[in-house]
Write a protein that holds these residues in place. Sequence first.
Motif, PDB file in Angstrom:
ATOM      1  N   MET A  38       0.859  -1.206   0.000  1.00 25.81           N
ATOM      2  CA  MET A  38       0.000   0.000   0.000  1.00 25.81           C
ATOM      3  C   MET A  38       0.884   1.242   0.000  1.00 25.81           C
ATOM      4  O   MET A  38       1.951   1.252   0.570  1.00 25.81           O
ATOM      5  CB  MET A  38      -0.875  -0.014   1.251  1.00 25.81           C
ATOM      6  CG  MET A  38      -1.785   1.153   1.333  1.00 25.81           C
ATOM      7  SD  MET A  38      -3.477   0.771   1.810  1.00 25.81           S
ATOM      8  CE  MET A  38      -3.317  -0.361   3.169  1.00 25.81           C
ATOM      9  N   ARG A  98       2.308   4.821   1.003  1.00 24.91           N
ATOM     10  CA  ARG A  98       2.526   5.308   2.354  1.00 24.91           C
ATOM     11  C   ARG A  98       1.715   6.558   2.648  1.00 24.91           C
ATOM     12  O   ARG A  98       1.549   7.411   1.805  1.00 24.91           O
ATOM     13  CB  ARG A  98       4.005   5.603   2.542  1.00 24.91           C
ATOM     14  CG  ARG A  98       4.742   4.311   2.613  1.00 24.91           C
ATOM     15  CD  ARG A  98       6.204   4.451   2.423  1.00 24.91           C
ATOM     16  NE  ARG A  98       6.702   3.089   2.549  1.00 24.91           N
ATOM     17  CZ  ARG A  98       7.555   2.710   3.484  1.00 24.91           C
ATOM     18  NH1 ARG A  98       8.056   3.572   4.320  1.00 24.91           N
ATOM     19  NH2 ARG A  98       7.911   1.463   3.558  1.00 24.91           N
ATOM     20  N   PHE A  99       1.236   6.613   3.856  1.00 23.67           N
ATOM     21  CA  PHE A  99       0.557   7.814   4.310  1.00 23.67           C
ATOM     22  C   PHE A  99       0.791   7.883   5.803  1.00 23.67           C
ATOM     23  O   PHE A  99       1.251   6.923   6.418  1.00 23.67           O
ATOM     24  CB  PHE A  99      -0.947   7.747   4.020  1.00 23.67           C
ATOM     25  CG  PHE A  99      -1.578   6.444   4.409  1.00 23.67           C
ATOM     26  CD1 PHE A  99      -1.865   6.171   5.736  1.00 23.67           C
ATOM     27  CD2 PHE A  99      -1.863   5.474   3.448  1.00 23.67           C
ATOM     28  CE1 PHE A  99      -2.435   4.968   6.102  1.00 23.67           C
ATOM     29  CE2 PHE A  99      -2.432   4.265   3.817  1.00 23.67           C
ATOM     30  CZ  PHE A  99      -2.711   4.015   5.145  1.00 23.67           C
ATOM     31  N   GLU A 100       0.488   9.014   6.365  1.00 24.98           N
ATOM     32  CA  GLU A 100       0.639   9.127   7.805  1.00 24.98           C
ATOM     33  C   GLU A 100      -0.717   8.922   8.471  1.00 24.98           C
ATOM     34  O   GLU A 100      -1.739   9.342   7.930  1.00 24.98           O
ATOM     35  CB  GLU A 100       1.223  10.487   8.153  1.00 24.98           C
ATOM     36  CG  GLU A 100       2.283  10.364   9.203  1.00 24.98           C
ATOM     37  CD  GLU A 100       2.943  11.694   9.441  1.00 24.98           C
ATOM     38  OE1 GLU A 100       2.813  12.202  10.564  1.00 24.98           O
ATOM     39  OE2 GLU A 100       3.531  12.221   8.461  1.00 24.98           O
ATOM     40  N   TYR A 101      -0.691   8.279   9.606  1.00 27.78           N
ATOM     41  CA  TYR A 101      -1.925   7.903  10.298  1.00 27.78           C
ATOM     42  C   TYR A 101      -2.093   8.794  11.529  1.00 27.78           C
ATOM     43  O   TYR A 101      -1.155   8.945  12.310  1.00 27.78           O
ATOM     44  CB  TYR A 101      -1.814   6.436  10.694  1.00 27.78           C
ATOM     45  CG  TYR A 101      -2.934   5.896  11.527  1.00 27.78           C
ATOM     46  CD1 TYR A 101      -4.113   5.460  10.930  1.00 27.78           C
ATOM     47  CD2 TYR A 101      -2.809   5.791  12.919  1.00 27.78           C
ATOM     48  CE1 TYR A 101      -5.138   4.932  11.689  1.00 27.78           C
ATOM     49  CE2 TYR A 101      -3.836   5.271  13.678  1.00 27.78           C
ATOM     50  CZ  TYR A 101      -4.996   4.836  13.063  1.00 27.78           C
ATOM     51  OH  TYR A 101      -6.004   4.306  13.821  1.00 27.78           O
ATOM     52  N   LEU A 129     -10.733   8.718   7.924  1.00 27.51           N
ATOM     53  CA  LEU A 129     -10.841   7.265   7.849  1.00 27.51           C
ATOM     54  C   LEU A 129     -11.925   6.831   8.834  1.00 27.51           C
ATOM     55  O   LEU A 129     -11.808   7.035  10.033  1.00 27.51           O
ATOM     56  CB  LEU A 129      -9.514   6.603   8.233  1.00 27.51           C
ATOM     57  CG  LEU A 129      -9.560   5.074   8.392  1.00 27.51           C
ATOM     58  CD1 LEU A 129      -9.749   4.392   7.047  1.00 27.51           C
ATOM     59  CD2 LEU A 129      -8.291   4.557   9.058  1.00 27.51           C
ATOM     60  N   GLY A 148     -14.770   3.584   8.122  1.00 31.46           N
ATOM     61  CA  GLY A 148     -14.660   2.146   7.879  1.00 31.46           C
ATOM     62  C   GLY A 148     -13.464   1.805   6.996  1.00 31.46           C
ATOM     63  O   GLY A 148     -12.828   0.770   7.157  1.00 31.46           O
ATOM     64  N   GLY A 149     -13.174   2.688   6.048  1.00 30.82           N
ATOM     65  CA  GLY A 149     -12.007   2.494   5.189  1.00 30.82           C
ATOM     66  C   GLY A 149     -12.225   1.581   3.997  1.00 30.82           C
ATOM     67  O   GLY A 149     -11.321   1.380   3.199  1.00 30.82           O
ATOM     68  N   THR A 150     -13.426   1.034   3.844  1.00 31.03           N
ATOM     69  CA  THR A 150     -13.625   0.034   2.786  1.00 31.03           C
ATOM     70  C   THR A 150     -13.549   0.636   1.386  1.00 31.03           C
ATOM     71  O   THR A 150     -13.291  -0.084   0.431  1.00 31.03           O
ATOM     72  CB  THR A 150     -14.966  -0.696   2.953  1.00 31.03           C
ATOM     73  OG1 THR A 150     -16.011   0.267   3.042  1.00 31.03           O
ATOM     74  CG2 THR A 150     -14.979  -1.547   4.209  1.00 31.03           C
ATOM     75  N   LEU A 182      -9.367   2.796   1.500  1.00 28.84           N
ATOM     76  CA  LEU A 182      -8.168   1.968   1.402  1.00 28.84           C
ATOM     77  C   LEU A 182      -8.027   1.377   0.000  1.00 28.84           C
ATOM     78  O   LEU A 182      -6.917   1.220  -0.510  1.00 28.84           O
ATOM     79  CB  LEU A 182      -8.165   0.860   2.469  1.00 28.84           C
ATOM     80  CG  LEU A 182      -8.129   1.362   3.923  1.00 28.84           C
ATOM     81  CD1 LEU A 182      -8.066   0.190   4.897  1.00 28.84           C
ATOM     82  CD2 LEU A 182      -6.953   2.296   4.172  1.00 28.84           C
ATOM     83  N   VAL A 183      -9.156   1.085  -0.631  1.00 26.31           N
ATOM     84  CA  VAL A 183      -9.112   0.584  -2.010  1.00 26.31           C
ATOM     85  C   VAL A 183      -8.627   1.688  -2.941  1.00 26.31           C
ATOM     86  O   VAL A 183      -7.783   1.473  -3.807  1.00 26.31           O
ATOM     87  CB  VAL A 183     -10.503   0.073  -2.453  1.00 26.31           C
ATOM     88  CG1 VAL A 183     -10.501  -0.284  -3.927  1.00 26.31           C
ATOM     89  CG2 VAL A 183     -10.918  -1.125  -1.614  1.00 26.31           C
ATOM     90  N   ARG A 207      -4.948   2.022  -2.620  1.00 23.98           N
ATOM     91  CA  ARG A 207      -4.217   0.919  -3.240  1.00 23.98           C
ATOM     92  C   ARG A 207      -4.274   1.011  -4.762  1.00 23.98           C
ATOM     93  O   ARG A 207      -3.320   0.693  -5.435  1.00 23.98           O
ATOM     94  CB  ARG A 207      -4.814  -0.399  -2.765  1.00 23.98           C
ATOM     95  CG  ARG A 207      -3.772  -1.423  -2.512  1.00 23.98           C
ATOM     96  CD  ARG A 207      -4.302  -2.529  -1.622  1.00 23.98           C
ATOM     97  NE  ARG A 207      -4.286  -2.195  -0.223  1.00 23.98           N
ATOM     98  CZ  ARG A 207      -5.158  -2.692   0.661  1.00 23.98           C
ATOM     99  NH1 ARG A 207      -6.120  -3.499   0.274  1.00 23.98           N
ATOM    100  NH2 ARG A 207      -5.047  -2.369   1.923  1.00 23.98           N
ATOM    101  N   GLU A 208      -5.415   1.433  -5.271  1.00 22.70           N
ATOM    102  CA  GLU A 208      -5.533   1.525  -6.725  1.00 22.70           C
ATOM    103  C   GLU A 208      -5.114   2.888  -7.256  1.00 22.70           C
ATOM    104  O   GLU A 208      -5.320   3.195  -8.422  1.00 22.70           O
ATOM    105  CB  GLU A 208      -6.970   1.169  -7.144  1.00 22.70           C
ATOM    106  CG  GLU A 208      -7.296  -0.265  -6.741  1.00 22.70           C
ATOM    107  CD  GLU A 208      -8.564  -0.820  -7.369  1.00 22.70           C
ATOM    108  OE1 GLU A 208      -9.462  -0.028  -7.707  1.00 22.70           O
ATOM    109  OE2 GLU A 208      -8.641  -2.057  -7.512  1.00 22.70           O
ATOM    110  N   LYS A 260     -12.179   6.827  14.784  1.00 26.62           N
ATOM    111  CA  LYS A 260     -12.746   5.798  15.657  1.00 26.62           C
ATOM    112  C   LYS A 260     -12.654   6.114  17.147  1.00 26.62           C
ATOM    113  O   LYS A 260     -13.425   5.603  17.934  1.00 26.62           O
ATOM    114  CB  LYS A 260     -12.086   4.453  15.380  1.00 26.62           C
ATOM    115  CG  LYS A 260     -12.703   3.787  14.177  1.00 26.62           C
ATOM    116  CD  LYS A 260     -12.067   2.476  13.862  1.00 26.62           C
ATOM    117  CE  LYS A 260     -12.075   2.235  12.384  1.00 26.62           C
ATOM    118  NZ  LYS A 260     -11.211   3.147  11.612  1.00 26.62           N
ATOM    119  N   ARG A 289     -17.486  -3.388   8.303  1.00 24.46           N
ATOM    120  CA  ARG A 289     -16.523  -2.289   8.421  1.00 24.46           C
ATOM    121  C   ARG A 289     -17.087  -0.978   7.871  1.00 24.46           C
ATOM    122  O   ARG A 289     -16.861   0.081   8.440  1.00 24.46           O
ATOM    123  CB  ARG A 289     -15.232  -2.602   7.642  1.00 24.46           C
ATOM    124  CG  ARG A 289     -14.455  -3.789   8.124  1.00 24.46           C
ATOM    125  CD  ARG A 289     -13.833  -3.592   9.480  1.00 24.46           C
ATOM    126  NE  ARG A 289     -12.863  -2.501   9.524  1.00 24.46           N
ATOM    127  CZ  ARG A 289     -12.349  -2.021  10.657  1.00 24.46           C
ATOM    128  NH1 ARG A 289     -12.703  -2.529  11.823  1.00 24.46           N
ATOM    129  NH2 ARG A 289     -11.478  -1.039  10.632  1.00 24.46           N
TER     130      ARG A 289
END
Lengths: 287, 163
Positions: free
Chosen positions: A1, A3-6, A29, A31-33, A36-37, A40-41, A53, A108
């Motif tokens: 994935m 990189r990013f800062e959390y 962020l 649920g991130g569903t 996050l996709v 990644r894409e 959260k 999620r």
Amino acid sequence: MRRFEYHEPRNLEEVSDLLTTLGNGAFILAGGTDLLVEIRERLRDVKHLVDIKRVPGLSGVDYADETGLRFGAMVTAGQLEAAPGLAARYPNLHGALKVLASIQVRNRATVIGNICRASPSADTIPPLIADGAAIETWRPGGGRVIPLADFFTGPGRSVLTPGEIATAITVPPPAPGSRRAYIKHGRRKAMELATVGVAVSLDTEGGTCTGARIALGAVGPVVLRAPRAEAILVGSRLDAAAVSAAAEQAMQECTPISNVRSSAEYRREMVGVLTRRAVSQAMEVAA
Amino acid sequence: MKKTLLDLTVNGESRSFAVEGHRSLLDALREEGGLTGTKKGCDVGDCGACTVIVNGQPVNACLMLAIEAQGAEITTVEGLQASPDELHPLQEAFMEHGASQCGFCTPGILIMAKCLLDENPLPTDEEIRFGLSGNICRCTGYTKIFDAIRSAGKRMAQQGVEA
Ligand code: FES
Ligand code: FES
């Protein structure tokens, strides 16, 4: 994935501060569903994730007879789907939740995330608009309550300003004699994005329709209402002629595009079919 | 990049991994945790091969950051069996029925089927289909998988197995 800062802020003020200070590359962020996709894409350039959260007060689902349903930004689709009484009071919303992706994703994905993503094909938006839902926000100096029908400005866009956070959704209680349905149309039954989605929410008294709201998903840049079709239903006995006329009218009111999932012509045709079907399904299920 | 120490319970054991903020739970389990039973099919939430149970709920491990699992209780396919020489009824049934071909989808399906049977040991076909709608198998055509799940369910109902 990539990189990013959390970041893990502890309250809404901190969330808002982070979003404003970190600027364009910062995203909430939940649920991130989806997010996050997209990371990644490589569909979205994300430098910072602001996880909400740990922010208190965002996870409740409540229902009261006078005020209706209210749920917070961290409520997942699965949690809402399982909320007692939801299927009976809001069968259209419940139906939309049940067909959203998969059980794993619903555990999620948050409903407000589905909404804020502002996709015209999001399953939860048509029923919520048909039911007259509103979205509550937080921002420094005072939040807003925005009717969901006025929330979206285009695909992926909403009226939220930088640093403003959607915190809850409220849905008025169903009136006695209210009838509701959501029908999602896709090429397969599960793990599918809607090709067309139609939600109806009808008020009836002694067999006469006293109020009608029709919301059309995936046939315009945002989820659309069909006010002229609604006007045809109001005052009618919801007989076949009135329903057909309203369905024809809804076909004229939508503005579909052609894409990989379907042609514009097909979508328009399906708006007619599904509007008819949604009204008859709503009349079968007593809310 | 900064690593965070993650403390969690995996299959009943306390584990800690140092992970970067952008690491998925799936990668952390497979690489830091050495638990390669959980598979990476699509890495975008479509296939269900990465299904694990987090705090009692099945989720796609590829759609969760490891850091979001801080303090969580996780069950992976390695945690299904009660002991090294005692398989879970689902695992037995999958072998008996030949419900696995290449096997890539199997760990996710076992986990999802466990969640289904724990709530409802005698599901209808429609309920199995609904339960597995987020798990894609490209080999079997699902018939044997359904057979195996039905038979494991019967066994669990008879034995009152708290799986
Ligand atoms: S690898 Fe997670 S759903 Fe495919
Ligand atoms: S056995 Fe090969 S994907 Fe299911």
